[in-house]
Enzyme design. Structure first.
Site, mmCIF file in Angstrom:
data_model
loop_
_atom_site.group_PDB
_atom_site.id
_atom_site.type_symbol
_atom_site.label_atom_id
_atom_site.label_comp_id
_atom_site.label_asym_id
_atom_site.label_seq_id
_atom_site.Cartn_x
_atom_site.Cartn_y
_atom_site.Cartn_z
ATOM 1 N N HIS A 1 16.770 31.634 -91.860
ATOM 2 C CA HIS A 1 15.235 31.668 -91.671
ATOM 3 C C HIS A 1 14.799 30.554 -90.426
ATOM 4 O O HIS A 1 13.588 30.354 -90.334
ATOM 5 C CB HIS A 1 14.694 31.474 -92.884
ATOM 6 C CG HIS A 1 15.073 32.584 -93.641
ATOM 7 N ND1 HIS A 1 14.770 33.999 -93.352
ATOM 8 C CD2 HIS A 1 15.951 32.916 -94.641
ATOM 9 C CE1 HIS A 1 15.152 34.928 -94.229
ATOM 10 N NE2 HIS A 1 15.883 34.412 -94.999
ATOM 11 N N ARG B 1 22.156 40.802 -88.847
ATOM 12 C CA ARG B 1 21.702 42.186 -89.343
ATOM 13 C C ARG B 1 21.567 43.123 -88.149
ATOM 14 O O ARG B 1 21.352 42.522 -87.061
ATOM 15 C CB ARG B 1 20.225 41.729 -89.863
ATOM 16 C CG ARG B 1 20.274 41.105 -91.061
ATOM 17 C CD ARG B 1 18.932 40.997 -91.734
ATOM 18 N NE ARG B 1 18.880 42.482 -92.456
ATOM 19 C CZ ARG B 1 18.778 42.663 -93.846
ATOM 20 N NH1 ARG B 1 19.026 41.722 -94.500
ATOM 21 N NH2 ARG B 1 18.447 43.687 -94.178
ATOM 22 N N ARG C 1 16.963 40.818 -86.723
ATOM 23 C CA ARG C 1 15.669 40.268 -87.159
ATOM 24 C C ARG C 1 15.591 38.800 -87.388
ATOM 25 O O ARG C 1 14.513 38.155 -86.992
ATOM 26 C CB ARG C 1 15.015 40.881 -88.420
ATOM 27 C CG ARG C 1 15.654 40.431 -89.698
ATOM 28 C CD ARG C 1 15.047 40.764 -90.884
ATOM 29 N NE ARG C 1 15.248 42.142 -91.070
ATOM 30 C CZ ARG C 1 15.301 42.814 -92.597
ATOM 31 N NH1 ARG C 1 15.022 42.164 -93.374
ATOM 32 N NH2 ARG C 1 15.333 44.011 -92.618
ATOM 33 N N GLU D 1 28.181 36.539 -92.335
ATOM 34 C CA GLU D 1 27.754 37.683 -93.183
ATOM 35 C C GLU D 1 27.279 38.884 -92.124
ATOM 36 O O GLU D 1 26.630 38.896 -91.365
ATOM 37 C CB GLU D 1 26.276 37.370 -93.738
ATOM 38 C CG GLU D 1 26.629 36.432 -95.105
ATOM 39 C CD GLU D 1 25.221 36.174 -95.677
ATOM 40 O OE1 GLU D 1 24.197 36.872 -95.521
ATOM 41 O OE2 GLU D 1 25.157 35.091 -96.421
ATOM 42 N N GLU E 1 31.372 36.962 -103.465
ATOM 43 C CA GLU E 1 30.067 36.075 -103.811
ATOM 44 C C GLU E 1 29.410 36.814 -104.763
ATOM 45 O O GLU E 1 28.753 37.839 -104.764
ATOM 46 C CB GLU E 1 29.369 35.697 -102.617
ATOM 47 C CG GLU E 1 28.205 34.963 -102.602
ATOM 48 C CD GLU E 1 27.482 34.254 -101.276
ATOM 49 O OE1 GLU E 1 28.456 34.239 -100.448
ATOM 50 O OE2 GLU E 1 26.599 34.165 -101.320
HETATM 51 N N1 PXP Z 1 24.658 34.848 -100.037
HETATM 52 C C1 PXP Z 1 24.264 36.031 -99.175
HETATM 53 C C2 PXP Z 1 25.566 36.893 -99.295
HETATM 54 C C3 PXP Z 1 23.296 36.391 -98.806
HETATM 55 O O1 PXP Z 1 23.086 37.365 -98.076
HETATM 56 C C4 PXP Z 1 22.331 35.355 -98.677
HETATM 57 C C5 PXP Z 1 20.796 35.788 -98.114
HETATM 58 O O2 PXP Z 1 21.269 36.053 -96.535
HETATM 59 C C6 PXP Z 1 22.445 34.107 -99.135
HETATM 60 C C7 PXP Z 1 23.438 33.814 -99.903
HETATM 61 C C8 PXP Z 1 21.246 33.256 -99.236
HETATM 62 O O3 PXP Z 1 20.228 33.256 -99.870
HETATM 63 P P1 PXP Z 1 19.048 32.610 -99.694
HETATM 64 O O4 PXP Z 1 18.393 32.482 -98.465
HETATM 65 O O5 PXP Z 1 17.921 33.234 -100.737
HETATM 66 O O6 PXP Z 1 19.358 31.127 -100.330
#
Ligand code: PXP
Length: 249
Positions: free
Chosen positions: A15, A50, A54, A75, A156
């Protein structure tokens, strides 16, 4: 049961890129955020590339791989494009997540049981390339068993439903979600899987998850980046670290 080890904190910097992309320029820089997180005691950096780019971009992943000392948890969705990118960079860990174009964030866990064969073939080259493969799933016995069968090293657990129930004041539902997370963390560990957790965690919700003895890593992003507006990224991470350590006892 005593905790299995020190709980690691992975800071998700997606973010920072969201804010940057709102104006299309170069600021704020996610790599600078990753370095600050490193100085503030993060144990790893998480970034989600992604399909629609984005937030995190291909160049961000390159920059993180080139500049970070901390391990990168990359990820990604289980697509051929993402697999090729992961194999090119060989990050420390790859976390396979479900992805829908229209969703605002990763809404649920991966349906491993339904796609077991395809996913087993998908993760094999990633493991061979030396990446630790993690699967983002709901606290669901069937999914955990399937994750173990396909050869994932890590799961996870999705903490989103627990955090949402807390935020909405549905405390019975929250406690049920928490009990499921606790039971499934123990179950996954009994199958030989390393257990991580994340999604939606805040200062208010982190302690009971951090206290689960089998959980070895939390990945936290959105709340920390928001909190950084008020107290700065280093102090925001420092407070999360303190709460995690306190809960770990
Ligand atoms: N873990 C995974 C696998 C995620 O996809 C995300 C969000 O991208 C997070 C953790 C972190 O989530 P948050 O941004 O809500 O703390």
């Amino acid at each position: 049961m005593k905790p299995l080890g020190r709980l690691r904190l992975g800071v998700n910097i997606d973010h920072v890129a969201t804010v940057r992309n709102a104006r299309g320029g170069a600021y704020p820089n996610p790599i600078r955020a990753a370095k600050l997180a490193e100085e503030a005691g993060a144990d790893g950096i998480t970034a989600h590339l992604r399909e629609d780019r984005r937030h995190i971009s291909d160049a961000d992943i390159e920059g993180l791989m080139a500049n970070l000392r901390l391990p990168l948890n990359f990820e990604m969705a289980a697509t051929a494009e993402m697999q090729a990118i992961a194999l090119r960079h060989r990050p420390h860990a790859v976390c396979i997540v479900p992805e829908k174009r229209e969703e605002r964030t990763t809404e649920g866990g991966l349906e491993v049981a339904r796609e077991e064969n395809r996913l087993a073939h998908f993760i094999a080259p990633l493991r061979e390339a030396g990446c630790r493969v993690s699967i983002f799933i709901a606290a669901d016995r069937r999914q955990i068993e399937a994750a173990a069968r396909i050869g994932a090293q890590v799961i996870e657990l999705h903490t989103g439903a627990y955090c949402d129930a807390h935020a909405e004041g549905h405390f019975d539902a929250r406690d049920r979600e928490l009990a499921a997370l606790r039971d499934m963390a123990a179950f996954a560990h009994s199958l030989g899987l390393e257990v991580h957790a994340g999604h939606g965690l805040t200062y208010e919700t982190v302690a009971p998850v951090a206290a689960m003895p089998e959980v070895m890593e939390l990945n936290i992003g959105h709340f920390l980046i928001g909190e950084a507006i008020f107290r700065g990224l280093g102090p925001a991470i420092g407070e999360m670290r303190r709460l995690m350590d306190e809960a770990r006892g």
